[in-house]
Design a protein around this motif. Structure first.
Motif, mmCIF file in Angstrom:
data_model
loop_
_atom_site.group_PDB
_atom_site.id
_atom_site.type_symbol
_atom_site.label_atom_id
_atom_site.label_comp_id
_atom_site.label_asym_id
_atom_site.label_seq_id
_atom_site.Cartn_x
_atom_site.Cartn_y
_atom_site.Cartn_z
ATOM 1 N N VAL A 140 0.835 -1.204 0.000
ATOM 2 C CA VAL A 140 0.000 0.000 0.000
ATOM 3 C C VAL A 140 0.868 1.252 0.000
ATOM 4 N N ILE A 141 1.913 1.237 0.852
ATOM 5 C CA ILE A 141 2.816 2.396 0.905
ATOM 6 C C ILE A 141 3.484 2.605 -0.452
ATOM 7 N N TYR A 142 3.896 1.483 -1.076
ATOM 8 C CA TYR A 142 4.534 1.596 -2.395
ATOM 9 C C TYR A 142 3.556 2.172 -3.420
ATOM 10 N N LYS A 143 2.323 1.656 -3.377
ATOM 11 C CA LYS A 143 1.325 2.164 -4.307
ATOM 12 C C LYS A 143 1.047 3.640 -4.081
ATOM 13 N N LEU A 144 0.977 4.024 -2.809
ATOM 14 C CA LEU A 144 0.720 5.436 -2.516
ATOM 15 C C LEU A 144 1.883 6.311 -2.948
ATOM 16 N N ASP A 145 3.094 5.759 -2.848
ATOM 17 C CA ASP A 145 4.266 6.529 -3.263
ATOM 18 C C ASP A 145 4.361 6.621 -4.778
ATOM 19 N N VAL A 172 -10.962 17.223 -13.927
ATOM 20 C CA VAL A 172 -11.131 16.825 -12.530
ATOM 21 C C VAL A 172 -10.106 17.603 -11.714
ATOM 22 N N ILE A 173 -10.591 18.273 -10.694
ATOM 23 C CA ILE A 173 -9.716 19.012 -9.786
ATOM 24 C C ILE A 173 -9.575 18.179 -8.524
ATOM 25 N N ALA A 174 -8.357 17.771 -8.214
ATOM 26 C CA ALA A 174 -8.104 16.893 -7.069
ATOM 27 C C ALA A 174 -7.042 17.514 -6.173
ATOM 28 N N ASN A 175 -7.252 17.409 -4.868
ATOM 29 C CA ASN A 175 -6.316 17.972 -3.886
ATOM 30 C C ASN A 175 -5.408 16.867 -3.358
ATOM 31 N N PHE A 176 -4.104 16.977 -3.650
ATOM 32 C CA PHE A 176 -3.115 15.997 -3.217
ATOM 33 C C PHE A 176 -2.189 16.615 -2.171
ATOM 34 N N ARG A 177 -1.722 15.759 -1.257
ATOM 35 C CA ARG A 177 -0.731 16.228 -0.288
ATOM 36 C C ARG A 177 0.544 16.599 -1.025
ATOM 37 N N GLU A 178 1.209 17.614 -0.519
ATOM 38 C CA GLU A 178 2.436 18.079 -1.171
ATOM 39 C C GLU A 178 3.505 17.003 -1.202
ATOM 40 N N THR A 179 3.459 16.057 -0.254
ATOM 41 C CA THR A 179 4.448 14.974 -0.222
ATOM 42 C C THR A 179 4.203 13.944 -1.315
ATOM 43 N N GLU A 180 3.041 13.994 -1.950
ATOM 44 C CA GLU A 180 2.701 13.024 -2.988
ATOM 45 C C GLU A 180 2.976 13.546 -4.389
ATOM 46 N N ASN A 237 -6.334 19.686 12.586
ATOM 47 C CA ASN A 237 -5.792 21.008 12.868
ATOM 48 C C ASN A 237 -4.959 21.046 14.142
ATOM 49 N N TRP A 238 -4.779 19.909 14.809
ATOM 50 C CA TRP A 238 -3.914 19.921 16.002
ATOM 51 C C TRP A 238 -2.602 19.167 15.776
ATOM 52 N N VAL A 239 -2.433 18.647 14.552
ATOM 53 C CA VAL A 239 -1.192 17.961 14.196
ATOM 54 C C VAL A 239 -0.667 18.609 12.923
ATOM 55 N N ARG A 240 0.648 18.771 12.836
ATOM 56 C CA ARG A 240 1.243 19.359 11.642
ATOM 57 C C ARG A 240 1.132 18.379 10.495
ATOM 58 N N VAL A 241 0.278 18.649 9.539
ATOM 59 C CA VAL A 241 0.075 17.751 8.414
ATOM 60 C C VAL A 241 0.484 18.453 7.135
ATOM 61 N N ALA A 242 0.696 17.635 6.110
ATOM 62 C CA ALA A 242 1.111 18.186 4.818
ATOM 63 C C ALA A 242 -0.038 18.975 4.204
ATOM 64 N N GLN A 243 0.338 20.088 3.611
ATOM 65 C CA GLN A 243 -0.660 20.888 2.893
ATOM 66 C C GLN A 243 -1.048 20.152 1.616
ATOM 67 N N ARG A 244 -2.253 20.404 1.146
ATOM 68 C CA ARG A 244 -2.721 19.805 -0.095
ATOM 69 C C ARG A 244 -2.867 20.898 -1.154
ATOM 70 N N PHE A 245 -2.470 20.531 -2.361
ATOM 71 C CA PHE A 245 -2.521 21.466 -3.478
ATOM 72 C C PHE A 245 -3.412 20.897 -4.581
ATOM 73 N N PRO A 246 -4.178 21.761 -5.234
ATOM 74 C CA PRO A 246 -5.058 21.273 -6.300
ATOM 75 C C PRO A 246 -4.277 20.899 -7.558
ATOM 76 N N VAL A 247 -4.625 19.752 -8.109
ATOM 77 C CA VAL A 247 -4.040 19.276 -9.360
ATOM 78 C C VAL A 247 -5.186 19.200 -10.375
ATOM 79 N N ARG A 248 -4.948 19.767 -11.524
ATOM 80 C CA ARG A 248 -5.990 19.824 -12.572
ATOM 81 C C ARG A 248 -5.697 18.754 -13.619
ATOM 82 N N PHE A 249 -6.648 17.849 -13.806
ATOM 83 C CA PHE A 249 -6.536 16.785 -14.798
ATOM 84 C C PHE A 249 -7.483 17.088 -15.954
#
Length: 347
Positions: free
Chosen positions: A29-34, A247-255, A308-320
């Motif tokens: 799963v981690i590999y697929k997500l990466d 399709v406008i999709a919001n992905f984590r910046e780490t992805e 909002n109480w844990v530092r999480v990755a920001q998400r950015f919109p990706v346009r497909f």
């Protein structure tokens, strides 16, 4: 006792095997997500415009219904054209009257030019008469002392010379007056240019009383009807450009490390989750509104963080951009799932 120990060993083996399978599945799963980032924080989108009449008037025909599909050039609505037809007719009538005035003025100017030319020719004749009278006076005056002519003849010659000079001066004045009287049509031509512009504008306004679809699309948010007064510049509905679906999709910046414009992807719509659509990354957002920044940057998309109480990755919109979208399935705002399959094929 031995059977009990065998069962215990078998149970431990199964437990370790299950744990190993779970670890492998987790790593998979981690590999697929990466390698193939996936998000269900996505929605379908199509470009839209506001239909705003460019002239004001009463709507006499509404040719479409809400949610109706239209083709480029189809009539959407018609505004009462009669005031604009009258304006165009008045402008054309004024132009015709001015054209006739220009023609009459041109003919008058030609006649005045002929008069000026004739007056100029009379100057030459008067000058010749002055020259002749001067010669006569110059020849007669010396003969008075010799007794060959009388004083009356000398006076007549002098009078003739003065009269010839007066006629010459009068001819010059007449020629100048005739020349000044010759007009031109330049001012009228400038007025004609202004009337031509008025006619062109009236034709454009008359054409704008018929509002047509600017592209193949679908009518959305129709909020008007026949008889309503349409004010220029005020929108009445929003046609969606269904030639292209996104399709406008919001992905984590780490992805997004290996994601580029051109990256292949697949998208699904929740309306029919079993149907897969090929897509391609068109662009990646370069800015979102940071909720905790304390700075309000108008126009940036707002993508809420899930925690909002844990530092999480920001998400950015990706346009497909979607290949071969189903026009019956795709709707603006429809929930979607997007999967990025990897970097562009040419990398």
């Amino acid at each position: 006792m031995k059977s009990s120990m065998d069962k215990e060993k078998r149970g431990k083996f199964i437990a370790f095997a299950a744990l190993g399978v779970a670890v492998l599945l987790g790593l998979l799963v981690i590999y697929k997500l990466d390698t193939a980032p996936r998000t269900d924080d996505a929605y379908a989108y199509a470009d839209t415009i506001f239909v705003t009449p460019e002239v004001s008037g009463r709507i006499i025909e509404l040719a479409v219904k809400d949610n109706q599909a239209v083709n480029e050039g189809d009539v959407l609505l018609r505004i009462d054209p009669r005031p604009y037809e009258q304006t165009l007719a008045m402008a054309k009538a004024s132009l015709r009257a001015l054209e006739r005035e220009i023609e009459l003025t041109r003919r008058l100017n030609e006649a005045q030019q002929y008069t000026a030319d004739a007056a100029k020719a009379s100057i030459d004749e008067a000058a010749a008469a002055v020259k002749m009278a001067a010669k006569t006076f110059k020849r007669v005056e010396p003969l008075l002392g010799q007794g060959y002519v009388s004083s009356e003849q000398v006076d007549q010659a002098r009078t003739a010379l003065q009269a010839a000079k007066a006629q010459h001066a009068a001819a010059i004045f007449a020629a100048q007056s005739a020349l000044y009287a010759v007009g031109d049509v330049e001012a009228l031509k400038a007025k004609r240019d202004a009337l031509l512009a008025e006619v062109a504008l009236a034709e454009i306004n008359l054409e704008h009383t018929t509002v047509r679809a600017p592209f193949n699309g679908r009518v959305i948010g129709l909020k008007t009807t026949t008889g309503h007064f349409a004010a220029a510049g005020h929108p009445h509905f929003v046609p969606a450009d269904t030639r292209h679906w996104y399709v406008i999709a919001n992905f984590r910046e780490t992805e997004l490390t290996d994601t580029r414009p051109g990256s292949p992807a697949v998208v699904y719509l929740m309306g029919d989750a079993g149907k897969e659509f090929k897509a391609e990354v068109e662009s990646i957002g370069y800015g979102v509104h940071a909720e905790d920044s304390g700075v309000d940057l108008s126009g940036l998309p707002r993508v809420a963080r899930s925690i909002n109480w844990v530092r999480v990755a920001q998400r950015f919109p990706v346009r497909f951009i979607v290949e071969d979208p189903d026009p019956e399935l795709f709707r603006i705002g429809a929930s979607a799932v997007a999967v990025i399959l990897g970097p562009p094929e040419d990398e």
